[in-house]
Write a protein that holds these residues in place. Structure first.
Motif, PDB file in Angstrom:
ATOM      1  N   ASN A 236      55.719  62.491   7.311  1.00  0.00           N
ATOM      2  CA  ASN A 236      56.620  61.628   7.223  1.00  0.00           C
ATOM      3  C   ASN A 236      57.025  61.115   5.688  1.00  0.00           C
ATOM      4  N   SER A 237      55.898  60.706   5.260  1.00  0.00           N
ATOM      5  CA  SER A 237      55.773  60.174   3.732  1.00  0.00           C
ATOM      6  C   SER A 237      55.788  61.367   2.560  1.00  0.00           C
ATOM      7  N   ASN A 238      55.189  62.447   3.213  1.00  0.00           N
ATOM      8  CA  ASN A 238      55.083  63.359   2.297  1.00  0.00           C
ATOM      9  C   ASN A 238      53.732  63.246   1.326  1.00  0.00           C
ATOM     10  N   GLU A 239      53.264  62.093   1.386  1.00  0.00           N
ATOM     11  CA  GLU A 239      51.987  61.701   0.791  1.00  0.00           C
ATOM     12  C   GLU A 239      50.620  62.348   1.251  1.00  0.00           C
ATOM     13  N   TYR A 240      49.958  63.080  -0.056  1.00  0.00           N
ATOM     14  CA  TYR A 240      48.762  63.795   0.580  1.00  0.00           C
ATOM     15  C   TYR A 240      47.609  62.822   0.742  1.00  0.00           C
ATOM     16  N   ASN A 241      46.727  63.074   1.740  1.00  0.00           N
ATOM     17  CA  ASN A 241      45.617  62.350   2.222  1.00  0.00           C
ATOM     18  C   ASN A 241      44.317  62.455   1.529  1.00  0.00           C
ATOM     19  N   ILE A 242      44.170  63.188   0.591  1.00  0.00           N
ATOM     20  CA  ILE A 242      42.934  63.088  -0.112  1.00  0.00           C
ATOM     21  C   ILE A 242      43.064  62.238  -1.492  1.00  0.00           C
ATOM     22  N   LEU A 243      42.499  61.199  -1.669  1.00  0.00           N
ATOM     23  CA  LEU A 243      42.574  60.478  -2.889  1.00  0.00           C
ATOM     24  C   LEU A 243      41.705  60.963  -4.054  1.00  0.00           C
ATOM     25  N   PRO A 244      41.948  60.856  -5.397  1.00  0.00           N
ATOM     26  CA  PRO A 244      41.298  61.410  -6.479  1.00  0.00           C
ATOM     27  C   PRO A 244      39.639  61.317  -6.582  1.00  0.00           C
ATOM     28  N   ASP A 245      39.118  60.264  -5.979  1.00  0.00           N
ATOM     29  CA  ASP A 245      37.633  60.241  -5.956  1.00  0.00           C
ATOM     30  C   ASP A 245      37.075  61.204  -4.796  1.00  0.00           C
ATOM     31  N   ARG A 246      37.801  60.987  -3.675  1.00  0.00           N
ATOM     32  CA  ARG A 246      37.485  61.953  -2.730  1.00  0.00           C
ATOM     33  C   ARG A 246      37.456  63.431  -3.189  1.00  0.00           C
ATOM     34  N   PHE A 247      38.544  63.542  -3.798  1.00  0.00           N
ATOM     35  CA  PHE A 247      38.930  65.028  -4.116  1.00  0.00           C
ATOM     36  C   PHE A 247      37.840  65.471  -5.065  1.00  0.00           C
ATOM     37  N   ALA A 248      37.561  64.887  -6.127  1.00  0.00           N
ATOM     38  CA  ALA A 248      36.528  65.234  -6.992  1.00  0.00           C
ATOM     39  C   ALA A 248      35.197  65.557  -6.275  1.00  0.00           C
ATOM     40  N   GLU A 249      34.701  64.569  -5.164  1.00  0.00           N
ATOM     41  CA  GLU A 249      33.559  64.457  -4.353  1.00  0.00           C
ATOM     42  C   GLU A 249      33.507  66.030  -3.384  1.00  0.00           C
ATOM     43  N   CYS A 250      34.801  66.375  -2.950  1.00  0.00           N
ATOM     44  CA  CYS A 250      34.863  67.545  -2.310  1.00  0.00           C
ATOM     45  C   CYS A 250      34.523  68.893  -3.031  1.00  0.00           C
ATOM     46  N   VAL A 251      35.215  68.920  -4.467  1.00  0.00           N
ATOM     47  CA  VAL A 251      35.086  70.067  -5.197  1.00  0.00           C
ATOM     48  C   VAL A 251      33.371  70.127  -5.912  1.00  0.00           C
ATOM     49  N   GLN A 252      33.091  68.806  -5.805  1.00  0.00           N
ATOM     50  CA  GLN A 252      31.499  69.044  -6.298  1.00  0.00           C
ATOM     51  C   GLN A 252      30.658  69.546  -5.212  1.00  0.00           C
ATOM     52  N   ALA A 253      31.164  69.196  -4.112  1.00  0.00           N
ATOM     53  CA  ALA A 253      30.238  70.159  -2.922  1.00  0.00           C
ATOM     54  C   ALA A 253      30.365  71.670  -3.032  1.00  0.00           C
ATOM     55  N   LEU A 254      31.459  71.936  -3.864  1.00  0.00           N
ATOM     56  CA  LEU A 254      31.705  73.610  -3.657  1.00  0.00           C
ATOM     57  C   LEU A 254      30.982  74.141  -4.880  1.00  0.00           C
ATOM     58  N   LEU A 255      30.245  73.271  -6.083  1.00  0.00           N
ATOM     59  CA  LEU A 255      29.934  73.674  -7.120  1.00  0.00           C
ATOM     60  C   LEU A 255      28.764  74.802  -7.013  1.00  0.00           C
ATOM     61  N   PRO A 256      27.778  74.606  -5.810  1.00  0.00           N
ATOM     62  CA  PRO A 256      26.727  75.593  -5.692  1.00  0.00           C
ATOM     63  C   PRO A 256      27.268  76.877  -5.226  1.00  0.00           C
ATOM     64  N   CYS A 257      28.565  76.901  -4.965  1.00  0.00           N
ATOM     65  CA  CYS A 257      28.910  78.263  -4.643  1.00  0.00           C
ATOM     66  C   CYS A 257      29.145  79.211  -5.834  1.00  0.00           C
ATOM     67  N   GLY A 258      29.329  78.714  -6.835  1.00  0.00           N
ATOM     68  CA  GLY A 258      29.638  79.344  -8.246  1.00  0.00           C
ATOM     69  C   GLY A 258      30.848  78.904  -8.790  1.00  0.00           C
ATOM     70  N   VAL A 259      31.298  77.962  -8.493  1.00  0.00           N
ATOM     71  CA  VAL A 259      32.384  77.284  -8.953  1.00  0.00           C
ATOM     72  C   VAL A 259      32.361  76.963 -10.530  1.00  0.00           C
ATOM     73  N   LYS A 260      33.035  77.604 -11.489  1.00  0.00           N
ATOM     74  CA  LYS A 260      33.275  77.109 -12.687  1.00  0.00           C
ATOM     75  C   LYS A 260      34.390  76.657 -13.389  1.00  0.00           C
ATOM     76  N   ILE A 261      35.391  76.808 -12.675  1.00  0.00           N
ATOM     77  CA  ILE A 261      36.972  76.505 -13.238  1.00  0.00           C
ATOM     78  C   ILE A 261      37.384  75.752 -11.940  1.00  0.00           C
ATOM     79  N   ALA A 262      37.941  74.383 -12.546  1.00  0.00           N
ATOM     80  CA  ALA A 262      38.444  73.467 -11.234  1.00  0.00           C
ATOM     81  C   ALA A 262      39.729  72.962 -11.822  1.00  0.00           C
ATOM     82  N   GLY A 263      40.565  72.550 -10.931  1.00  0.00           N
ATOM     83  CA  GLY A 263      41.584  71.936 -11.128  1.00  0.00           C
ATOM     84  C   GLY A 263      42.526  71.376  -9.781  1.00  0.00           C
TER      85      GLY A 263
END
Lengths: 797, 217
Positions: A236-263
């Motif tokens: 309805n609102s077209n707003e996304y449901n993950i906010l900046p803090d949580r977004f960074a947290e989730c990406v952090q959880a992926l770092l052990p897989c060898g992530v070096k480039i993120a955006g």
């Protein structure tokens, strides 16, 4: 600093966030597509870029996602204008603080076979964009969903620039892209093609990406890229449901897989990127080496060579009369049926060889590779002695194939290995050279070693070199078998390479070849053979591999073995049709669509009746009855086809009987069939083909999306005077008209008085009789049955 | 998300020649094919509501007539996904009767998906009335509109639905359409089936047609 230096020196690389979201939020209006804003509102676009630089982004993606010639059609702007302006906007905003990546999304049309875009067309679109973006620092392909399109993109980048390349694909919740590409297949293929980094963007939020990223990392040593959406948009609102803090947290959880480039992708803003940067600054990059064993793939299926796997050898004309004829006749369906039947028999990879002096091997290789990949998932082994054929086959292949083969000769090494490297394939190395096949295991081992060294010097991983120690005929040279096995063992243990071996040569000249072959196969497997090349439809061969996998502990709990043999439908003892009732049986069999019964009944009848008698007095009447019942709506279309297929099986029995007794063939006439240019709905045409085949006509099937010229050329070359054309859509009726016009215009297809020698019959959902006549057809056929009636009328039989 | 667990066989049988009640051989074919289809299909759709008049949408006389009196329109597209095309393609080589049944079932299934979209819409907008779905290629509504629909809905990127240069949708088992939305009841000839009281008994519908199609040539 250039991108590659940045990649090597900086702990993490921070990409920017969404462009589309910024444009949407700003309320900026544009005419055709958001890319036009590069020209109409350069300041606005630059301001978005600047916001990302201020948030800490190291790399800016230009506002050029859809800036290709196909999507820009009708916008009034050229690719060069938009991309030139876009790179300029990003560059000015970067102010030396960030690099500029030329952003390229999918063309917007699907590649063959799902759509009609060819590899070359896709390549052309990408090439134009890459040339227009000459001022960018690197090239990014993102949101890709088709592996072949991605391959066209990466090759276009590699062949037209020397810029670093990042490739990211978009995966759905089921872990696949829209077209069915698996993360593993993407990682293997893109790594092979030489991209600098690969990963995932869009579609899912970072909280859902762990399975995808974990799979990618298993199959590559490259640094991974994650550019996720800010979760899911609220409908309805077209707003996304993950906010900046949580977004960074989730990406952090992926770092052990060898992530070096993120955006960030859809829904992310400078705020997200700032948070992401903050998180990255307090973490360390963990490189994760690839853990997968040697592996090859199609777009959807990865075959890891961590257990013996069968390579099917049947797609090869050598010594096969029917196969050769199929090549000459362009009978791709026959080749495809060979592919499918081998997979059923237990092959996991398929060798593809189409070398035959009477055909253009290069174009046939491309056709066959494309066709096989459109119907089966097994990775292919491109087999040819000609480098140009290998090149063409490799180029059109979706995934990571095997090249068959290179050998120890200087010429072979210098011609084939660069192709293997360029297209990121695996390769079979034959242990022979200028001096032939060494007699001793030592000699073959030395050649294997040389091949591996030369491959590694070019940057080909030895995991991608599969050594063939060559099987010699044991009846000619009894000692040779031992030498082969010893060489194989040494290659496996000392070089650490996977091994491949064609096995059936061993028994040449001996009785009971199957026994010798399967025994040799078992011996070779025990010595470490990984990839036996054989006919999987010979049960004792595929069975030996299955049993070996159980006995060696590869097939855990014998699951595959049990699956292969347990519910095998106790070979439905094809009822040896009750001898006395052969006549009644044939009719019933055809009418009820019972193939095996029909063939058996035909065999019986042939003992006492003339072949043509059976065709004319029994088969055709049975088929006619089925046809009449279909017309009268007593049976359904699939039943008509089943009956026709049964009649085909009966015809086959009769044909081989006639061939044996030296009688004449039973073909009643040759007919060209084609679905016209632009049309990809070919099921109707294929139904017509099945029926015409079954009624004893010889059909030259040109496939779908067929150029008018090809129809004419085939008619002229093969002197065919009956052509059937199919079109499903109103839009493609024009192509039908053009094709008929070209047929009529062609001198070689005219009588001396200028009238046409060709009878054209047409069909298709939107066609009417009036329209068919208007565009110059001779007959309009409402359905497949009417096509047969028309053929009967034209050929008088 | 749309989940379809049974395919409308009546509709599929009609595509297959409509020979009355299927016998056991036909039923076995249908069972097996339906099973395969349901595994391969990944129905997806997109739907956006636009205010009328909407300049890009209204090309030709028929669409204007169709949406006449409506304040809004739902622009939509739906697909069964690429795997279904592939399944049909493979069957055409190894088992033609199965391919024909799959093709018919898939045709019936994409229509079911569209009906689901209709239903979702009418649930979302309980106070509104809807016309039936009108697609590019109907009447004088140009097939070239496929391109505008796909672009407007961002369909290639969002659900993997694209088209060829001759405006055929890919994957092939896909639909683009528009339905008018009105605050007042829509005349019968333009009314959507999902909200029509004749839904269960309509003779047009049984033949796979629509009472509104009678006005189109």
């Amino acid at each position: 600093m250039d991108f590659r230096t940045l990649l090597n020196t900086k702990e993490f690389i921070l990409l920017d966030g969404a462009m589309g979201t910024m444009i949407q939020k700003s309320g900026a209006k544009y005419d055709h597509s958001p890319e036009t804003l590069n020209l109409t509102s350069p300041g606005l676009i630059a301001s978005f870029h600047r916001a990302y630089v201020d948030a800490g982004a190291d790399v800016l993606y230009t506002n050029t996602f859809g800036a290709n010639a196909y999507k820009l059609e009708g916008s009034g702007c050229t690719v060069a204008e938009i991309i030139g302006a876009a790179v300029g906007n990003a560059r000015s905003a970067a102010g030396g603080r960030a690099l500029v990546a030329l952003d390229i999304g999918p063309v917007g049309m699907l590649c063959e076979p799902a759509g009609t875009m060819t590899f070359e067309q896709a390549y052309g679109y990408f090439k134009e964009q890459i040339e227009a973006g000459g001022d960018a620092d690197l090239i990014v392909f993102e949101t890709m969903t088709d592996l072949l399109e991605l391959k066209a993109a990466v090759l276009a980048a590699k062949e037209n620039s020397d810029k670093p390349v990042i490739a990211t694909m978009t995966f759905e919740r089921d872990g696949r892209t829209f077209t069915g590409v698996s993360p593993a297949a993407f990682a293997l293929t893109a790594t092979g093609l030489g991209v600098d980094a690969l990963g995932v963007n869009c579609s899912l939020g970072p909280d859902e990406l762990e399975p995808v990223v974990a799979e990618l990392t298993r199959y590559t040593d490259l640094p991974l890229v994650v550019k996720a959406n800010a979760g899911l948009p609220d409908p309805n609102s077209n707003e996304y449901n993950i906010l900046p803090d949580r977004f960074a947290e989730c990406v952090q959880a992926l770092l052990p897989c060898g992530v070096k480039i993120a955006g960030g992708c859809c829904g992310t803003t400078p705020e997200y990127i700032a948070k992401l940067g903050e998180m990255l600054s307090s973490n360390k990059y963990t490189p994760v080496p690839r853990t997968a064993d040697s592996a090859v793939c199609s777009a959807s299926t990865v075959v890891e060579i961590n257990a013996p796997r069968i390579i099917g050898e049947r797609i090869n004309p050598t010594g096969k009369k029917i196969f050769k004829q199929a090549l000459v006749d362009n009978n791709i369906d026959y080749i495809l049926s060979q592919a499918l039947v081998q997979l059923k028999g237990g092959a996991e990879l398929l060798d593809v060889n189409v070398g035959h002096p009477e055909i253009d091997e290069k174009s046939m290789m491309v056709r066959v590779v494309k066709a096989i990949q459109s119907v089966c998932d097994a990775p292919l082994q491109i087999d040819s002695t000609k480098p140009e054929v290998l090149d063409a086959g490799l180029r059109s292949y979706s995934g990571k194939p095997i090249v068959n083969s290179v050998n120890g000769e200087e010429k072979s090494l210098s011609q084939v290995l660069p192709l293997v490297k360029k297209y990121g394939a695996a390769v079979v190395g034959l242990t022979l050279d200028e001096n032939g096949i060494p007699k001793t295991a030592e000699g073959r081992f030395e050649i294997a070693k040389k091949i591996v060294e030369r491959a590694e010097a070019l940057g080909i991983d030895r995991r991608d070199v599969f050594i063939d120690c060559l099987t010699l005929t044991v009846s000619a040279e009894q000692e040779a078998c031992r030498q082969t096995l010893e060489a194989l063992h040494r290659v496996k243990t000392e070089l650490g390479c996977k091994t491949v071996l064609g096995v059936s040569n061993i028994s040449f000249g001996l009785p009971n070849r199957g026994l010798v072959n399967s025994t040799f196969l078992t011996m070779a497997l025990e010595q470490g053979l990984d990839l036996p090349i054989l006919n999987p439809n010979i049960e004792v061969m595929s069975g030996a591999v299955r049993a070996f996998r159980v006995l060696s502990g590869y097939d855990k709990n014998a699951n595959d073995f049990v699956a292969a043999y347990n519910d095998a439908p106790a070979t439905p003892a094809a009822p040896a049709a009750k001898p006395q009732q052969g006549t009644a049986d044939l009719f019933t069999a055809v009418y009820s669509g019972l193939k095996n019964e029909g063939a058996a009944a035909t065999k019986l009848l042939l003992e006492k009746e003339d072949a043509m008698e059976i065709v004319n007095q029994r088969l055709i009447p049975a088929l006619d009855r089925v046809g009449a019942d279909f017309e009268n709506k007593k049976i359904f279309l699939p039943q008509l086809i089943q009956s026709a297929n049964t009649a085909q099986a009966c015809f086959d029995v009769i044909k081989s009987h006639l061939a044996k007794s030296g009688g004449a063939g039973v073909s009643k006439g040759k007919i060209i069939l084609a679905t016209v240019k632009g049309d990809i709905h070919d099921i109707g045409k294929n139904i017509v083909k099945t029926l015409l085949d079954n009624y004893g006509y010889t059909v030259v099937d040109l496939g779908r999306d067929v150029d008018p010229q090809l129809v004419v050329d085939t008619a002229v070359e093969q002197n065919i005077t009956m052509v059937g054309l199919s079109a499903l859509m109103t839009t493609t009726l024009k192509s039908m008209e053009d094709t008929i016009a070209l047929i009529r215009r062609t001198r070689e297809l005219q009588n001396p008085d200028g009238s046409s020698r060709v009878t054209v019959f047409v069909g298709g959902a939107v066609l009417t009789k009036d329209y068919a006549m208007k565009i110059g057809a001779d007959y309009y056929c409402r359905d497949a049955k009417e096509s047969v009636d028309t053929a009967k009328l034209v050929f008088g039989k | 998300m749309i989940n379809i667990t049974r395919v409308n066989r009546e509709e599929a049988l009609r595509y297959l020649g409509g020979a009355g009640e299927p016998d056991s051989r036909m039923l076995a074919l249908l069972d097996e094919a339906e099973d395969g289809l349901l595994k391969a299909a990944k129905p997806k759709y997109l739907c956006k509501i636009v205010e009328l008049p909407c300049e890009w949408l209204l090309r030709g006389g028929d669409i204007k007539k169709h949406l006449g009196g409506c304040e809004k329109a739902a622009v939509m597209c739906a697909t069964l996904g690429a795997e279904v095309d592939r399944l049909i393609r493979v069957s055409q080589i190894s088992d033609m009767p199965r391919a024909v049944v799959l093709d018919a079932l898939a045709g019936a299934m994409i229509e079911q998906v569209c009906c689901e979209v209709d239903r979702i819409l009418s649930e979302k907008l309980p106070e509104s009335f809807f016309t039936y779905r009108f697609s590019p290629g109907y009447g004088d509504y140009p097939i070239e509109m496929q391109r505008e629909y796909l672009r407007f809905l961002d369909a290639p990127r969002k659900i993997g639905l694209g088209m060829t240069e001759s405006f055929l949708l890919t994957p092939t088992k896909s639909v683009t359409a528009v339905a008018g939305i009105s605050s007042a009841p829509v005349p019968r000839g333009r009314r959507g089936c999902a909200v029509c009281s004749m839904q269960k008994t309509c003779a047009y519908r049984r033949k796979g047609s629509h009472c509104g199609f009678q006005n189109l040539t």
